[in-house]
Design an enzyme around this catalytic site. Structure first.
Site, mmCIF file in Angstrom:
data_model
loop_
_atom_site.group_PDB
_atom_site.id
_atom_site.type_symbol
_atom_site.label_atom_id
_atom_site.label_comp_id
_atom_site.label_asym_id
_atom_site.label_seq_id
_atom_site.Cartn_x
_atom_site.Cartn_y
_atom_site.Cartn_z
ATOM 1 N N ASP A 83 -6.795 -2.467 -7.522
ATOM 2 C CA ASP A 83 -7.313 -3.090 -6.306
ATOM 3 C C ASP A 83 -7.650 -4.545 -6.600
ATOM 4 O O ASP A 83 -7.988 -4.885 -7.740
ATOM 5 C CB ASP A 83 -8.562 -2.360 -5.800
ATOM 6 C CG ASP A 83 -8.865 -2.758 -4.367
ATOM 7 O OD1 ASP A 83 -8.276 -2.162 -3.444
ATOM 8 O OD2 ASP A 83 -9.660 -3.696 -4.161
ATOM 9 N N ARG B 19 -6.495 11.925 -5.707
ATOM 10 C CA ARG B 19 -7.734 11.272 -5.275
ATOM 11 C C ARG B 19 -8.889 12.283 -5.251
ATOM 12 O O ARG B 19 -10.023 11.934 -5.587
ATOM 13 C CB ARG B 19 -7.490 10.683 -3.890
ATOM 14 C CG ARG B 19 -8.569 9.813 -3.340
ATOM 15 C CD ARG B 19 -8.625 8.474 -4.035
ATOM 16 N NE ARG B 19 -9.584 7.633 -3.342
ATOM 17 C CZ ARG B 19 -10.887 7.691 -3.529
ATOM 18 N NH1 ARG B 19 -11.395 8.537 -4.388
ATOM 19 N NH2 ARG B 19 -11.713 6.908 -2.845
ATOM 20 N N ARG C 233 0.813 -1.221 0.000
ATOM 21 C CA ARG C 233 0.000 0.000 0.000
ATOM 22 C C ARG C 233 0.850 1.278 0.000
ATOM 23 O O ARG C 233 0.466 2.291 0.587
ATOM 24 C CB ARG C 233 -0.957 0.029 1.199
ATOM 25 C CG ARG C 233 -2.131 -0.913 1.085
ATOM 26 C CD ARG C 233 -3.207 -0.320 0.174
ATOM 27 N NE ARG C 233 -4.377 -1.170 0.152
ATOM 28 C CZ ARG C 233 -5.457 -0.988 0.914
ATOM 29 N NH1 ARG C 233 -5.514 0.024 1.753
ATOM 30 N NH2 ARG C 233 -6.470 -1.812 0.828
ATOM 31 N N TYR D 162 -14.828 -11.627 -0.207
ATOM 32 C CA TYR D 162 -15.532 -10.351 -0.400
ATOM 33 C C TYR D 162 -16.809 -10.545 -1.213
ATOM 34 O O TYR D 162 -17.818 -9.859 -0.979
ATOM 35 C CB TYR D 162 -14.610 -9.329 -1.075
ATOM 36 C CG TYR D 162 -13.591 -8.761 -0.116
ATOM 37 C CD1 TYR D 162 -13.929 -7.714 0.739
ATOM 38 C CD2 TYR D 162 -12.308 -9.287 -0.026
ATOM 39 C CE1 TYR D 162 -13.008 -7.200 1.641
ATOM 40 C CE2 TYR D 162 -11.377 -8.784 0.868
ATOM 41 C CZ TYR D 162 -11.733 -7.749 1.701
ATOM 42 O OH TYR D 162 -10.830 -7.245 2.606
ATOM 43 N N ARG E 294 -3.268 7.036 0.900
ATOM 44 C CA ARG E 294 -3.718 8.261 1.560
ATOM 45 C C ARG E 294 -2.724 8.893 2.523
ATOM 46 O O ARG E 294 -2.905 10.037 2.930
ATOM 47 C CB ARG E 294 -5.042 7.984 2.291
ATOM 48 C CG ARG E 294 -6.204 7.805 1.338
ATOM 49 C CD ARG E 294 -7.421 7.211 2.023
ATOM 50 N NE ARG E 294 -7.108 5.851 2.450
ATOM 51 C CZ ARG E 294 -7.992 4.969 2.901
ATOM 52 N NH1 ARG E 294 -9.251 5.311 3.022
ATOM 53 N NH2 ARG E 294 -7.619 3.770 3.248
HETATM 54 O O1 CP3 Z 1 0.024 0.687 -3.257
HETATM 55 C C1 CP3 Z 1 -0.415 -0.466 -3.414
HETATM 56 O O2 CP3 Z 1 -0.211 -1.396 -2.598
HETATM 57 C C2 CP3 Z 1 -1.129 -0.818 -4.704
HETATM 58 C C3 CP3 Z 1 -2.552 -0.743 -4.745
HETATM 59 C C4 CP3 Z 1 -3.430 -1.615 -3.863
HETATM 60 C C5 CP3 Z 1 -4.623 -1.129 -3.270
HETATM 61 N N1 CP3 Z 1 -5.268 -2.167 -2.680
HETATM 62 C C6 CP3 Z 1 -5.083 0.266 -3.360
HETATM 63 C C7 CP3 Z 1 -6.182 0.722 -2.490
HETATM 64 C C8 CP3 Z 1 -3.343 -2.978 -3.535
HETATM 65 C C9 CP3 Z 1 -2.252 -3.976 -3.870
HETATM 66 C C10 CP3 Z 1 -4.528 -3.309 -2.798
HETATM 67 C C11 CP3 Z 1 -4.826 -4.670 -2.312
HETATM 68 C C12 CP3 Z 1 -6.051 -4.923 -1.558
HETATM 69 N N2 CP3 Z 1 -7.271 -4.325 -1.684
HETATM 70 C C13 CP3 Z 1 -6.185 -5.955 -0.598
HETATM 71 C C14 CP3 Z 1 -5.124 -6.953 -0.223
HETATM 72 C C15 CP3 Z 1 -4.126 -6.420 0.730
HETATM 73 C C16 CP3 Z 1 -4.652 -6.145 2.137
HETATM 74 O O3 CP3 Z 1 -4.653 -4.960 2.503
HETATM 75 O O4 CP3 Z 1 -5.056 -7.084 2.820
HETATM 76 C C17 CP3 Z 1 -7.511 -5.926 -0.118
HETATM 77 C C18 CP3 Z 1 -8.107 -6.847 0.932
HETATM 78 C C19 CP3 Z 1 -8.184 -4.890 -0.816
HETATM 79 C C20 CP3 Z 1 -9.634 -4.506 -0.713
HETATM 80 C C21 CP3 Z 1 -9.806 -3.099 -0.313
HETATM 81 N N3 CP3 Z 1 -9.487 -2.012 -1.095
HETATM 82 C C22 CP3 Z 1 -10.323 -2.610 0.907
HETATM 83 C C23 CP3 Z 1 -10.798 -3.474 2.058
HETATM 84 C C24 CP3 Z 1 -10.327 -1.218 0.823
HETATM 85 C C25 CP3 Z 1 -10.902 -0.256 1.826
HETATM 86 C C26 CP3 Z 1 -9.989 -0.039 2.977
HETATM 87 C C27 CP3 Z 1 -9.202 1.199 2.787
HETATM 88 O O5 CP3 Z 1 -7.996 1.190 3.068
HETATM 89 O O6 CP3 Z 1 -9.810 2.216 2.411
HETATM 90 C C28 CP3 Z 1 -9.755 -0.858 -0.423
HETATM 91 C C29 CP3 Z 1 -9.537 0.515 -0.953
HETATM 92 C C30 CP3 Z 1 -8.149 0.863 -1.422
HETATM 93 N N4 CP3 Z 1 -7.346 0.070 -2.195
HETATM 94 C C31 CP3 Z 1 -7.476 2.092 -1.186
HETATM 95 C C32 CP3 Z 1 -6.252 2.013 -1.863
HETATM 96 C C33 CP3 Z 1 -5.187 3.081 -1.966
HETATM 97 C C34 CP3 Z 1 -8.033 3.276 -0.443
HETATM 98 C C35 CP3 Z 1 -9.027 3.931 -1.327
HETATM 99 C C36 CP3 Z 1 -9.030 5.417 -1.245
HETATM 100 O O7 CP3 Z 1 -8.110 6.081 -1.757
HETATM 101 O O8 CP3 Z 1 -10.013 5.932 -0.706
#
Ligand code: CP3
Length: 348
Positions: free
Chosen positions: A76, A39, A26, A156, A30
């Site tokens: 994602d 964003r 990640r 999910y 943010r």
């Molecule tokens: O920088 C990176 O790692 C690359 C991009 C990336 C994101 N999500 C961007 C993202 C990667 C590799 C993921 C993987 C992901 N997404 C996982 C597996 C890893 C882990 O954390 O367990 C999972 C379970 C998800 C599903 C997901 N996506 C959730 C549960 C959420 C909401 C929680 C949150 O942090 O807001 C997301 C949203 C998400 N994916 C964001 C980002 C940068 C935040 C969205 C935003 O900018 O509002």
């Protein structure tokens, strides 16, 4: 620098590199003001994942700031079910929301034929990041493509979003193994197609995020985590023999040994709860390890961060280590703490 002198690729191909290659799960997100600025231009998170110019830009942001050894495609794990025609929305402060998949009609409605065109913008992002890394002189930085592992994506889809324990998913796996197996089969094949397209577009490494692997009992873990991952890796090795695969079976505990021995992955990502030194000896020399600094140590910073980082570096000294967090970076992380971490790892 040719491909095999990128530190991440060397470690994945069998050669220890010290100081170890470093990137953070990640790492685009943010906690970075420059991410929040982009964003704000695209309030819909799915639209951002499908905007190759902006997605490539946010992929490169942490590389420019910190010089990491890997860039990870900005997308994602839930883009894959979305591309199969399953609904998806990201609600502010709530995380992802999906329709609940609970019957055979739900599986039958998934349409792999839709996938290639739906993910075409993601492949364009991959091409742009590769070109951007070269143009900006990041010769040591490898590009990681990724997908959610089928079990975690199924979690999910069945649950309809996040969950504390994924009870509906686990009970479906016991009570209707035919239905759950059919869903897993669709996801395994779609994941191969999706990862293969990323490799064709220029991803140099692929990672499978199995964030909820550890909620399964051992017998189900063997089927839905180990065997499902092995099916994907076997096909990827046939299609893209030169592209290493990192698996992240989060919360797997002792099951990490079977995962490392039987899936064919080149590296195993370790979560925060793992004793990294013991875990590395359990998985043996044939597989690299990635991890596993506590993201909260990075929030705390200072001497606590230094001590937690030193534990990892001392424990794995000279081994095939890819330094990373044990789970994703959290939004409240001060970027200055990331800079301090990078400095400490580089100086080891
Ligand atoms: O920088 C990176 O790692 C690359 C991009 C990336 C994101 N999500 C961007 C993202 C990667 C590799 C993921 C993987 C992901 N997404 C996982 C597996 C890893 C882990 O954390 O367990 C999972 C379970 C998800 C599903 C997901 N996506 C959730 C549960 C959420 C909401 C929680 C949150 O942090 O807001 C997301 C949203 C998400 N994916 C964001 C980002 C940068 C935040 C969205 C935003 O900018 O509002």
């Amino acid at each position: 620098m040719d491909a095999f002198s990128k530190p991440l690729l060397m470690v994945l191909n069998g050669t220890p590199v010290w100081p170890p290659p470093l990137w953070l799960m990640r790492q685009a997100g943010r906690y970075l003001p420059e991410y929040r600025a982009i964003r704000a231009e695209v309030p819909d998170f799915i639209a951002l994942c499908r905007d190759p110019v902006r997605a490539a830009e946010v992929t490169l942001q942490p590389i420019r700031r910190f010089g990491f050894d890997a860039a990870i495609l900005f997308s994602d794990i839930l883009i894959l079910p979305w591309a199969l025609g399953h609904g998806l929305a990201f609600k502010e402060g709530e995380g992802p929301v999906l329709p609940k998949l609970r019957d055979a009609a739900g599986v039958a409605a998934l349409d792999p034929a839709k996938m290639a065109s739906a993910v075409a913008p993601v492949m364009e992002t991959v091409r742009r990041v590769r070109a951007g890394l070269a143009a900006e002189g990041f010769d040591h930085t490898a590009l990681i493509g990724f997908a959610g592992a089928p079990f975690t994506v199924a979690c999910y889809m069945v649950e309809g979003g996040g969950s504390r324990d994924f009870a509906a998913t686990r009970s479906m796996a016991y009570s209707d193994p035919t239905l759950f197996g059919a869903l897993m089969d669709v996801l395994v094949e779609a994941t191969v197609g999706y990862l293969s397209a990323q490799a064709d577009a220029g991803a140099e490494v692929l990672m499978l995020f199995d964030s909820w692997a550890g909620v399964l009992a051992p017998s189900l873990f063997r089927t839905h985590v180990v065997a499902a991952t092995a099916r994907i890796v076997e096909q990827m090795k046939r299609l893209h023999p030169a592209v290493p695969v990192i698996g992240f079976p989060r919360l797997a505990g002792l099951m990490v040994a079977e995962y490392a021995a039987q899936t064919g992955v080149d590296a195993v990502g370790m979560d925060t709860g793992m004793d990294l030194t013991k875990a590395a000896s359990m998985v043996g020399e044939g597989v690299a390890v990635q991890g596993n600094l506590d993201p909260m140590a990075l929030v705390a910073g200072g001497s606590a961060l230094q001590a937690a980082t030193a534990d990892i570096l001392i424990g794995l000294r000279g081994k095939r280590l890819i330094f990373n967090l044990g789970h994703g970076i959290v939004p409240q992380t001060p970027p200055a703490h990331v800079a301090a971490l990078v400095e400490q790892v580089r100086a080891t």
